[in-house]
Design an enzyme around this catalytic site. Sequence first.
Site, PDB file in Angstrom:
ATOM      1  N   SER A 144     -41.988 -45.505  -3.046  1.00  0.00           N
ATOM      2  CA  SER A 144     -43.585 -45.552  -3.153  1.00  0.00           C
ATOM      3  C   SER A 144     -43.968 -45.261  -1.705  1.00  0.00           C
ATOM      4  O   SER A 144     -43.502 -45.475  -0.840  1.00  0.00           O
ATOM      5  CB  SER A 144     -43.715 -46.929  -3.452  1.00  0.00           C
ATOM      6  OG  SER A 144     -45.149 -47.339  -3.545  1.00  0.00           O
ATOM      7  N   TYR A 159     -42.016 -56.030  -1.742  1.00  0.00           N
ATOM      8  CA  TYR A 159     -42.011 -54.637  -2.416  1.00  0.00           C
ATOM      9  C   TYR A 159     -42.214 -53.922  -1.503  1.00  0.00           C
ATOM     10  O   TYR A 159     -41.146 -52.673  -1.608  1.00  0.00           O
ATOM     11  CB  TYR A 159     -43.413 -54.523  -3.495  1.00  0.00           C
ATOM     12  CG  TYR A 159     -43.532 -53.475  -3.900  1.00  0.00           C
ATOM     13  CD1 TYR A 159     -42.459 -53.122  -5.304  1.00  0.00           C
ATOM     14  CD2 TYR A 159     -44.299 -52.394  -3.734  1.00  0.00           C
ATOM     15  CE1 TYR A 159     -42.761 -51.998  -6.085  1.00  0.00           C
ATOM     16  CE2 TYR A 159     -44.733 -51.283  -4.322  1.00  0.00           C
ATOM     17  CZ  TYR A 159     -43.597 -51.156  -5.292  1.00  0.00           C
ATOM     18  OH  TYR A 159     -43.713 -49.742  -6.316  1.00  0.00           O
TER      19      TYR A 159
HETATM   20  P1  NAD Z   1     -43.096 -49.519 -15.692  1.00  0.00           P
HETATM   21  O1  NAD Z   1     -43.153 -51.065 -15.955  1.00  0.00           O
HETATM   22  O2  NAD Z   1     -44.158 -48.844 -16.530  1.00  0.00           O
HETATM   23  O3  NAD Z   1     -41.654 -49.245 -15.967  1.00  0.00           O
HETATM   24  C1  NAD Z   1     -40.577 -49.977 -15.289  1.00  0.00           C
HETATM   25  C2  NAD Z   1     -39.542 -50.138 -16.250  1.00  0.00           C
HETATM   26  O4  NAD Z   1     -38.295 -50.661 -15.369  1.00  0.00           O
HETATM   27  C3  NAD Z   1     -39.532 -50.978 -17.414  1.00  0.00           C
HETATM   28  O5  NAD Z   1     -39.510 -50.472 -18.669  1.00  0.00           O
HETATM   29  C4  NAD Z   1     -38.779 -52.063 -17.026  1.00  0.00           C
HETATM   30  O6  NAD Z   1     -38.393 -52.683 -18.262  1.00  0.00           O
HETATM   31  C5  NAD Z   1     -37.734 -51.531 -16.449  1.00  0.00           C
HETATM   32  N1  NAD Z   1     -37.074 -52.445 -15.545  1.00  0.00           N
HETATM   33  C6  NAD Z   1     -37.626 -53.516 -14.814  1.00  0.00           C
HETATM   34  N2  NAD Z   1     -36.765 -54.062 -13.988  1.00  0.00           N
HETATM   35  C7  NAD Z   1     -35.555 -53.694 -14.598  1.00  0.00           C
HETATM   36  C8  NAD Z   1     -34.212 -54.118 -14.238  1.00  0.00           C
HETATM   37  N3  NAD Z   1     -33.664 -55.180 -13.521  1.00  0.00           N
HETATM   38  N4  NAD Z   1     -33.325 -53.263 -14.725  1.00  0.00           N
HETATM   39  C9  NAD Z   1     -33.447 -52.281 -15.601  1.00  0.00           C
HETATM   40  N5  NAD Z   1     -34.519 -51.984 -16.159  1.00  0.00           N
HETATM   41  C10 NAD Z   1     -35.731 -52.622 -15.262  1.00  0.00           C
HETATM   42  O7  NAD Z   1     -43.401 -49.155 -14.152  1.00  0.00           O
HETATM   43  P2  NAD Z   1     -43.743 -47.886 -13.691  1.00  0.00           P
HETATM   44  O8  NAD Z   1     -44.956 -47.767 -12.854  1.00  0.00           O
HETATM   45  O9  NAD Z   1     -43.308 -46.665 -14.302  1.00  0.00           O
HETATM   46  O10 NAD Z   1     -42.419 -48.042 -12.459  1.00  0.00           O
HETATM   47  C11 NAD Z   1     -41.513 -47.161 -12.289  1.00  0.00           C
HETATM   48  C12 NAD Z   1     -40.788 -47.172 -10.665  1.00  0.00           C
HETATM   49  O11 NAD Z   1     -41.967 -46.728  -9.978  1.00  0.00           O
HETATM   50  C13 NAD Z   1     -40.611 -48.732 -10.057  1.00  0.00           C
HETATM   51  O12 NAD Z   1     -39.566 -48.364  -9.136  1.00  0.00           O
HETATM   52  C14 NAD Z   1     -41.820 -48.774  -9.191  1.00  0.00           C
HETATM   53  O13 NAD Z   1     -41.688 -49.607  -8.166  1.00  0.00           O
HETATM   54  C15 NAD Z   1     -42.410 -47.535  -8.702  1.00  0.00           C
HETATM   55  N6  NAD Z   1     -43.699 -47.283  -8.428  1.00  0.00           N
HETATM   56  C16 NAD Z   1     -44.789 -47.406  -9.345  1.00  0.00           C
HETATM   57  C17 NAD Z   1     -46.114 -47.133  -8.821  1.00  0.00           C
HETATM   58  C18 NAD Z   1     -47.268 -47.493  -9.823  1.00  0.00           C
HETATM   59  O14 NAD Z   1     -48.455 -47.256  -9.355  1.00  0.00           O
HETATM   60  N7  NAD Z   1     -47.134 -47.524 -11.071  1.00  0.00           N
HETATM   61  C19 NAD Z   1     -46.421 -46.684  -7.799  1.00  0.00           C
HETATM   62  C20 NAD Z   1     -45.073 -46.410  -6.617  1.00  0.00           C
HETATM   63  C21 NAD Z   1     -43.998 -46.656  -7.081  1.00  0.00           C
END
Ligand code: NAD
Length: 263
Positions: A144, A159
Amino acid sequence: MTLNEFTDKVVLITGGASGMGLASAKRFSELGAKVCIMDKNKTRLNEVNIHLSASEDQIMTLECDISEPSQIEKGMKEINNSWGRLDIVFANAGIGGVMAPIETMDIKDWKKTIDIDLTGTFATVKYAIPLLKKQGGSIVITSSISGNRVYSQAGFSCYSTAKAAQATFMKMAALELGQYGIRVNAVCPGGVATNMSENMSKSPEVQNISMQPHFPRGNQPLMKGSADPSQIADAVEFLTSQKASHITGTELYIDGGESLLQG
Ligand code: NAD
């Protein structure tokens, strides 16, 4: 469907039941790959087929908590038993963790975030190596901009620390695995319109901390608004394709220029 380099490749996506993981599962399945989605959310896992227009034998869903390494190891065995290979890993599952000042942050909350976001990523890569080594492959880790541009993210210490460590771990993995023809890169999104960002923006902790003048929040991206999850899938497709065959150990920022304004 026209044949392409992803046809019949086997792709593992953690956190593939939602957000950018789901968008990438959609992308790879549309390209003819076989996709294994590991996610801990059983309800969402049961619904992934609604979002994917893929044949049944193309998709495998495994309930798996990546903070439990034995569950990941078991999942790798299932991939091997069913499909006999693994070509691409999108180590993407993660949580936003608790937002709180360091002084008041509960150690349990810190550990939970590190266990999922960092140790879970390590374990995903670790248990994928024996399968990837057979023919070479590609790993993409979701870090991120929070891992790098920390000063505008006060209150986000667990985080941001986990995301920064993921990026360093990605480079170490690239260094170790290059000899097997395995490339390792990271995507570093800014704001992406997913369940995670929606839930975080509504959380009282985030609202509270955003109000405090001595805890400044980040700037807006140059390209207005959040990214669509499909824009992260674009980057993951590129990094795992032959077009990126000479790219390893790289962090790719997909943040609409936000990091330029913060740095
Ligand atoms: P999201 O919540 O839509 O999807 C995340 C998925 O990960 C969910 O389906 C959840 O059930 C699963 N998950 C969470 N903990 C878990 C675990 N312990 N074991 C297995 N599955 C698990 O969120 P997203 O935004 O698509 O996030 C995906 C990645 O992107 C994450 O690593 C997050 O840190 C990163 N990220 C998100 C953003 C943002 O703005 N949304 C920005 C930068 C990075």
